[in-house]
Design a protein around this motif. Structure first.
Motif, PDB file in Angstrom:
ATOM      1  N   LEU A   1       0.826  -1.213   0.000  1.00  0.00           N
ATOM      2  CA  LEU A   1       0.000   0.000   0.000  1.00  0.00           C
ATOM      3  C   LEU A   1       0.853   1.253   0.000  1.00  0.00           C
ATOM      4  O   LEU A   1       0.551   2.235  -0.695  1.00  0.00           O
ATOM      5  CB  LEU A   1      -0.930  -0.008   1.217  1.00  0.00           C
ATOM      6  N   ASP A   2       1.924   1.248   0.788  1.00  0.00           N
ATOM      7  CA  ASP A   2       2.822   2.397   0.842  1.00  0.00           C
ATOM      8  C   ASP A   2       3.453   2.650  -0.529  1.00  0.00           C
ATOM      9  O   ASP A   2       3.531   3.787  -1.004  1.00  0.00           O
ATOM     10  CB  ASP A   2       3.897   2.156   1.900  1.00  0.00           C
ATOM     11  N   LEU A   3       3.883   1.583  -1.165  1.00  0.00           N
ATOM     12  CA  LEU A   3       4.471   1.712  -2.493  1.00  0.00           C
ATOM     13  C   LEU A   3       3.430   2.189  -3.494  1.00  0.00           C
ATOM     14  O   LEU A   3       3.716   3.043  -4.356  1.00  0.00           O
ATOM     15  CB  LEU A   3       5.059   0.367  -2.930  1.00  0.00           C
ATOM     16  N   ALA A   4       2.209   1.659  -3.402  1.00  0.00           N
ATOM     17  CA  ALA A   4       1.154   2.073  -4.323  1.00  0.00           C
ATOM     18  C   ALA A   4       0.879   3.572  -4.206  1.00  0.00           C
ATOM     19  O   ALA A   4       0.695   4.260  -5.216  1.00  0.00           O
ATOM     20  CB  ALA A   4      -0.120   1.283  -4.056  1.00  0.00           C
ATOM     21  N   ALA A   5       0.869   4.084  -2.985  1.00  0.00           N
ATOM     22  CA  ALA A   5       0.637   5.524  -2.792  1.00  0.00           C
ATOM     23  C   ALA A   5       1.770   6.343  -3.401  1.00  0.00           C
ATOM     24  O   ALA A   5       1.532   7.384  -4.035  1.00  0.00           O
ATOM     25  CB  ALA A   5       0.501   5.834  -1.304  1.00  0.00           C
ATOM     26  N   ALA A   6       3.002   5.880  -3.231  1.00  0.00           N
ATOM     27  CA  ALA A   6       4.144   6.593  -3.808  1.00  0.00           C
ATOM     28  C   ALA A   6       4.081   6.564  -5.331  1.00  0.00           C
ATOM     29  O   ALA A   6       4.371   7.569  -5.999  1.00  0.00           O
ATOM     30  CB  ALA A   6       5.453   5.978  -3.313  1.00  0.00           C
ATOM     31  N   VAL A   7       3.708   5.419  -5.902  1.00  0.00           N
ATOM     32  CA  VAL A   7       3.596   5.315  -7.353  1.00  0.00           C
ATOM     33  C   VAL A   7       2.453   6.182  -7.865  1.00  0.00           C
ATOM     34  O   VAL A   7       2.571   6.834  -8.917  1.00  0.00           O
ATOM     35  CB  VAL A   7       3.412   3.846  -7.773  1.00  0.00           C
ATOM     36  N   ASP A   8       1.336   6.231  -7.131  1.00  0.00           N
ATOM     37  CA  ASP A   8       0.226   7.108  -7.522  1.00  0.00           C
ATOM     38  C   ASP A   8       0.703   8.552  -7.652  1.00  0.00           C
ATOM     39  O   ASP A   8       0.423   9.227  -8.653  1.00  0.00           O
ATOM     40  CB  ASP A   8      -0.897   7.046  -6.480  1.00  0.00           C
ATOM     41  N   ALA A   9       1.417   9.033  -6.627  1.00  0.00           N
ATOM     42  CA  ALA A   9       1.871  10.423  -6.628  1.00  0.00           C
ATOM     43  C   ALA A   9       2.896  10.673  -7.732  1.00  0.00           C
ATOM     44  O   ALA A   9       2.844  11.690  -8.438  1.00  0.00           O
ATOM     45  CB  ALA A   9       2.450  10.784  -5.261  1.00  0.00           C
ATOM     46  N   GLN A  10       3.825   9.744  -7.888  1.00  0.00           N
ATOM     47  CA  GLN A  10       4.891   9.940  -8.882  1.00  0.00           C
ATOM     48  C   GLN A  10       4.334   9.920 -10.300  1.00  0.00           C
ATOM     49  O   GLN A  10       4.674  10.777 -11.123  1.00  0.00           O
ATOM     50  CB  GLN A  10       5.963   8.866  -8.697  1.00  0.00           C
ATOM     51  N   THR A  11       3.482   8.951 -10.596  1.00  0.00           N
ATOM     52  CA  THR A  11       2.967   8.861 -11.964  1.00  0.00           C
ATOM     53  C   THR A  11       2.003  10.011 -12.275  1.00  0.00           C
ATOM     54  O   THR A  11       1.957  10.475 -13.418  1.00  0.00           O
ATOM     55  CB  THR A  11       2.279   7.506 -12.208  1.00  0.00           C
ATOM     56  N   ALA A  12       1.253  10.469 -11.269  1.00  0.00           N
ATOM     57  CA  ALA A  12       0.369  11.622 -11.497  1.00  0.00           C
ATOM     58  C   ALA A  12       1.192  12.854 -11.867  1.00  0.00           C
ATOM     59  O   ALA A  12       0.839  13.599 -12.794  1.00  0.00           O
ATOM     60  CB  ALA A  12      -0.476  11.897 -10.259  1.00  0.00           C
ATOM     61  N   ALA A  13       2.303  13.073 -11.157  1.00  0.00           N
ATOM     62  CA  ALA A  13       3.162  14.214 -11.475  1.00  0.00           C
ATOM     63  C   ALA A  13       3.781  14.064 -12.858  1.00  0.00           C
ATOM     64  O   ALA A  13       3.856  15.028 -13.633  1.00  0.00           O
ATOM     65  CB  ALA A  13       4.258  14.349 -10.413  1.00  0.00           C
ATOM     66  N   GLU A  14       4.215  12.846 -13.193  1.00  0.00           N
ATOM     67  CA  GLU A  14       4.815  12.613 -14.508  1.00  0.00           C
ATOM     68  C   GLU A  14       3.803  12.849 -15.623  1.00  0.00           C
ATOM     69  O   GLU A  14       4.109  13.491 -16.643  1.00  0.00           O
ATOM     70  CB  GLU A  14       5.354  11.189 -14.584  1.00  0.00           C
ATOM     71  N   GLU A  15       2.588  12.350 -15.437  1.00  0.00           N
ATOM     72  CA  GLU A  15       1.577  12.504 -16.474  1.00  0.00           C
ATOM     73  C   GLU A  15       1.131  13.963 -16.612  1.00  0.00           C
ATOM     74  O   GLU A  15       0.756  14.406 -17.700  1.00  0.00           O
ATOM     75  CB  GLU A  15       0.385  11.596 -16.166  1.00  0.00           C
ATOM     76  N   ARG A  16       1.213  14.704 -15.528  1.00  0.00           N
ATOM     77  CA  ARG A  16       0.826  16.118 -15.562  1.00  0.00           C
ATOM     78  C   ARG A  16       1.938  17.005 -16.130  1.00  0.00           C
ATOM     79  O   ARG A  16       1.677  17.930 -16.911  1.00  0.00           O
ATOM     80  CB  ARG A  16       0.477  16.572 -14.140  1.00  0.00           C
ATOM     81  N   GLU A  17       3.184  16.735 -15.754  1.00  0.00           N
ATOM     82  CA  GLU A  17       4.278  17.655 -16.056  1.00  0.00           C
ATOM     83  C   GLU A  17       5.122  17.258 -17.268  1.00  0.00           C
ATOM     84  O   GLU A  17       5.612  18.128 -17.992  1.00  0.00           O
ATOM     85  CB  GLU A  17       5.202  17.761 -14.828  1.00  0.00           C
ATOM     86  N   LEU A  18       5.320  15.958 -17.475  1.00  0.00           N
ATOM     87  CA  LEU A  18       6.255  15.519 -18.505  1.00  0.00           C
ATOM     88  C   LEU A  18       5.594  14.963 -19.761  1.00  0.00           C
ATOM     89  O   LEU A  18       6.079  15.183 -20.866  1.00  0.00           O
ATOM     90  CB  LEU A  18       7.217  14.480 -17.928  1.00  0.00           C
ATOM     91  N   LEU A  19       4.505  14.230 -19.590  1.00  0.00           N
ATOM     92  CA  LEU A  19       3.917  13.605 -20.776  1.00  0.00           C
ATOM     93  C   LEU A  19       3.402  14.608 -21.800  1.00  0.00           C
ATOM     94  O   LEU A  19       3.532  14.358 -23.010  1.00  0.00           O
ATOM     95  CB  LEU A  19       2.817  12.619 -20.377  1.00  0.00           C
ATOM     96  N   PRO A  20       2.828  15.758 -21.387  1.00  0.00           N
ATOM     97  CA  PRO A  20       2.459  16.729 -22.424  1.00  0.00           C
ATOM     98  C   PRO A  20       3.661  17.213 -23.238  1.00  0.00           C
ATOM     99  O   PRO A  20       3.549  17.398 -24.458  1.00  0.00           O
ATOM    100  CB  PRO A  20       1.837  17.881 -21.610  1.00  0.00           C
ATOM    101  N   LEU A  21       4.813  17.410 -22.594  1.00  0.00           N
ATOM    102  CA  LEU A  21       6.020  17.786 -23.332  1.00  0.00           C
ATOM    103  C   LEU A  21       6.449  16.656 -24.265  1.00  0.00           C
ATOM    104  O   LEU A  21       6.841  16.893 -25.412  1.00  0.00           O
ATOM    105  CB  LEU A  21       7.158  18.102 -22.356  1.00  0.00           C
ATOM    106  N   LEU A  22       6.358  15.437 -23.770  1.00  0.00           N
ATOM    107  CA  LEU A  22       6.753  14.282 -24.565  1.00  0.00           C
ATOM    108  C   LEU A  22       5.904  14.183 -25.829  1.00  0.00           C
ATOM    109  O   LEU A  22       6.414  14.001 -26.935  1.00  0.00           O
ATOM    110  CB  LEU A  22       6.594  13.023 -23.715  1.00  0.00           C
ATOM    111  N   GLU A  23       4.609  14.331 -25.660  1.00  0.00           N
ATOM    112  CA  GLU A  23       3.693  14.176 -26.790  1.00  0.00           C
ATOM    113  C   GLU A  23       3.790  15.333 -27.778  1.00  0.00           C
ATOM    114  O   GLU A  23       3.532  15.156 -28.967  1.00  0.00           O
ATOM    115  CB  GLU A  23       2.265  14.023 -26.269  1.00  0.00           C
TER     116      GLU A  23
END
Length: 238
Positions: free
Chosen positions: A139-161
């Motif tokens: 659960l702890d890891l899942a929460a960390a992955v939730d936060a990390q991937t949300a930030a990546e999808e918000r901040e980096l993926l638009p630049l990538l695309e």
């Protein structure tokens, strides 16, 4: 007085590639789902059942290797390619966002090591406290992955695309070689296909070699379904 017609509006710029962003989102979704499901399954597992604990901890090990390999691909190939492709005015913000990603992923990777330790302790001790520690670590890891991937999808993926040329992504995807056995690769494919919409499913399958698609159709899909039933007690959604 005759008014000159307005000049035609330029056509919207189509992103250089959306395949890279789509692939990232599919992998993120897979890992988020499986970590939370793993925590739930572990919480109800008989603590001293070595067969059951082995199945769950093996799945955790697979997810960990998938995530570590994904991070290595991003760190070594994807983000350097993106930074090279960014226009000058976006270079500094891009580097800042990659630096934030690096810090967040380092924290996730540390939690992956914690999960590996908790899995070994459950395998050795076979006690309710060891089982519960494993479930809570998931659960702890899942929460960390939730936060990390949300930030990546918000901040980096638009630049990538918007800025990564399609040919760059194709080269990266072909050059990345996951450290997984052929059977494990088919398992990960099945996990990715579970929540995929029709367009994502078509893209995932079209990206496979002809031989892999044949193996998936003839045997891989059935083996994956049986493996999921053993792990979850229910068949996959697709």
């Amino acid at each position: 007085m005759t008014v000159a017609p307005a000049p035609p509006r330029p056509a919207p710029v189509r992103p250089a590639t959306t395949r890279a962003g789509d692939s990232q989102r599919v992998l993120h979704r897979l890992v988020r789902r499986e970590l939370r499901l793993l925590a739930e399954l572990s919480a109800w597992a008989p603590a001293g059942d070595a067969t059951r604990s082995s199945a769950l901890t093996r799945h955790a090990d697979l997810l960990g290797r998938v995530l570590l390999g994904h991070h290595a691909m991003e760190r070594d190939l994807l983000w350097p390619a993106l930074l090279r492709a960014l226009p000058t005015d976006l270079a500094d913000p891009g580097r800042e966002r990659v630096a934030d990603w690096t810090a967040r992923c380092a924290a996730v990777d540390n939690r992956l090591r914690d999960l590996s330790t908790a899995a070994r302790q459950w395998a050795v001790a076979g006690t309710p406290s060891a089982r519960d520690a494993f479930a809570l670590t998931c659960l702890d890891l899942a929460a960390a992955v939730d936060a990390q991937t949300a930030a990546e999808e918000r901040e980096l993926l638009p630049l990538l695309e918007a800025h990564l040329p399609a040919r760059e992504w194709t080269a990266i995807a072909r050059g990345a070689r996951p450290a997984l056995s052929p059977r494990e690769q088919l398992t990960v494919l099945g996990l990715a296909l579970e929540d995929a919409d029709p367009a994502e499913r078509a893209r995932l399958l079209s990206g496979l070699g002809r031989g892999t698609r044949l193996v998936w159709r003839l045997a891989g899909r059935a083996r994956y379904r049986a493996a999921v039933v053993r792990l979850r007690g229910a068949p996959p959604d697709h």
